[in-house]
Design an enzyme around this catalytic site. Structure first.
Site, mmCIF file in Angstrom:
data_model
loop_
_atom_site.group_PDB
_atom_site.id
_atom_site.type_symbol
_atom_site.label_atom_id
_atom_site.label_comp_id
_atom_site.label_asym_id
_atom_site.label_seq_id
_atom_site.Cartn_x
_atom_site.Cartn_y
_atom_site.Cartn_z
ATOM 1 N N GLY A 110 6.623 0.218 5.072
ATOM 2 C CA GLY A 110 7.415 0.264 3.844
ATOM 3 C C GLY A 110 6.525 0.356 2.621
ATOM 4 N N GLY A 161 1.417 8.894 -0.598
ATOM 5 C CA GLY A 161 0.699 9.080 0.663
ATOM 6 C C GLY A 161 1.679 9.160 1.830
ATOM 7 C CG HIS A 162 3.992 5.827 3.005
ATOM 8 N ND1 HIS A 162 3.748 4.919 1.999
ATOM 9 C CD2 HIS A 162 3.510 5.263 4.145
ATOM 10 C CE1 HIS A 162 3.156 3.855 2.511
ATOM 11 N NE2 HIS A 162 2.987 4.034 3.804
ATOM 12 C CD GLN A 197 -0.349 -3.720 11.116
ATOM 13 O OE1 GLN A 197 0.364 -3.218 11.981
ATOM 14 N NE2 GLN A 197 -0.929 -2.973 10.200
HETATM 15 O O1 PAF Z 1 -0.590 2.192 8.743
HETATM 16 C C1 PAF Z 1 0.329 1.368 8.747
HETATM 17 O O2 PAF Z 1 1.140 1.290 7.819
HETATM 18 C C2 PAF Z 1 0.461 0.407 9.918
HETATM 19 O O3 PAF Z 1 -0.777 -0.005 10.398
HETATM 20 C C3 PAF Z 1 1.349 0.976 11.049
HETATM 21 C C4 PAF Z 1 0.726 2.211 11.674
HETATM 22 C C5 PAF Z 1 2.725 1.317 10.517
HETATM 23 C C6 PAF Z 1 1.498 -0.072 12.156
HETATM 24 O O4 PAF Z 1 2.104 -1.223 11.678
#
Ligand code: PAF
Length: 277
Positions: free
Chosen positions: A29, A34-35, A59
């Protein structure tokens, strides 16, 4: 029209009704340009686009920013709709991890212990585990990852190869602000003075790449250019494109990580290492 689903059952039903090639863009989110570049690449290369939005607790380390990580679902959905995404999967934590923290995780191997992994123990176990789970539930033909997180992209490629996951991984170039700052969801933590200081990373990489073009040592030039009075360097290293030892000549990758205030930023560029003779 962009459909939104929150559960695996809803996703499975929507996925079974999907025809043609499917591209997935995985995100946490707080979507930015970039997204958008990832979504655009997916839109161009696949018939249907699925975006996932999930802030993956696995993570984040105990002292990292999981609680304050920006959560902006409504704005993210608007971005997805604008980018022509067909389906958004936005599960909550119990939906992704119904049995609690998974006992079995993907082991990234030695590459997962270096660079980002050295500062963030367990980070890539968490990333690869959620990426594999999201690949299993979305079943895409193509999955798009940004070069901005170059070690993540490299490890995802490696996981897919080593574990025979039937998907093609597509790397998408980093999007930068006009002054060179690489776009990141964490940039929104930066106060104005920190935003200026954050330019130390891209300036160092630029200096390194330019030095290489002139036949000089890219890593040494980048170190000289890095402004350590404004940012605290974690690593600055030249590798080969697979993050192995630096090449004697030919394609390489220059990577940097640094703290700007309490925000950790990373960036990287491709460099062409000149021959020593
Ligand atoms: O790059 C990210 O935003 C995250 O590491 C991902 C790939 C969505 C995994 O949670």
């Amino acid at each position: 029209m962009t459909a939104l689903v929150h559960t695996r059952d809803e996703l499975a039903a929507a996925r079974s009704a999907t025809t043609g090639t499917v591209g997935v863009v995985m995100t946490m989110g707080a979507l930015h340009e970039g997204h958008r570049a990832l979504l655009r690449a997916a839109r161009e290369q696949a018939d249907r686009v699925i975006a996932t939005i999930f802030v993956n607790p696995l993570q984040f380390g105990p002292n990292e920013d999981f609680d304050r990580y920006p959560r902006t679902l409504d704005a993210d959905l608007a971005v997805c709709a604008d980018a022509g995404v067909d389906l958004v999967f936005a599960p909550d934590r119990p939906e992704m991890y119904p049995a609690g923290e998974p006992m079995v995780r993907v082991d990234p191997g030695p590459l997962g212990e270096r660079l980002e992994g050295a500062s963030r123990p367990g980070f890539f176990h968490g990333v690869l585990t959620v990426v594999l789970k999201l690949l299993q539930v979305t079943r895409p033909d193509l999955a798009f990852f940004g070069e901005k997180d170059y070690q993540q992209l490299t490890l995802v490629r490696r996981m897919v190869r080593d574990l025979d996951v039937p998907v093609r991984i597509v790397g998408v170039p980093t999007v930068r602000e006009p002054d060179g700052l690489a776009l990141s969801s964490r940039n929104r933590y930066l106060a104005p003075a920190e935003r200026q200081a954050a330019l130390s990373l891209s300036a160092a990489l630029r200096a390194g790449a330019e030095a290489a073009e002139l036949g000089r040592d890219a890593e040494a030039a980048a170190r000289v250019a890095f402004d350590s009075s404004r940012a605290k360097l974690d690593y600055l290293v030249l590798t080969d494109p697979d993050l192995g030892p630096p090449p004697a000549r030919g394609p390489g990758r220059l990577l940097v990580a640094a703290w700007v205030g309490s925000t950790r930023l990373i960036d990287n560029v491709a460099v062409e290492v000149p021959s020593a003779t």
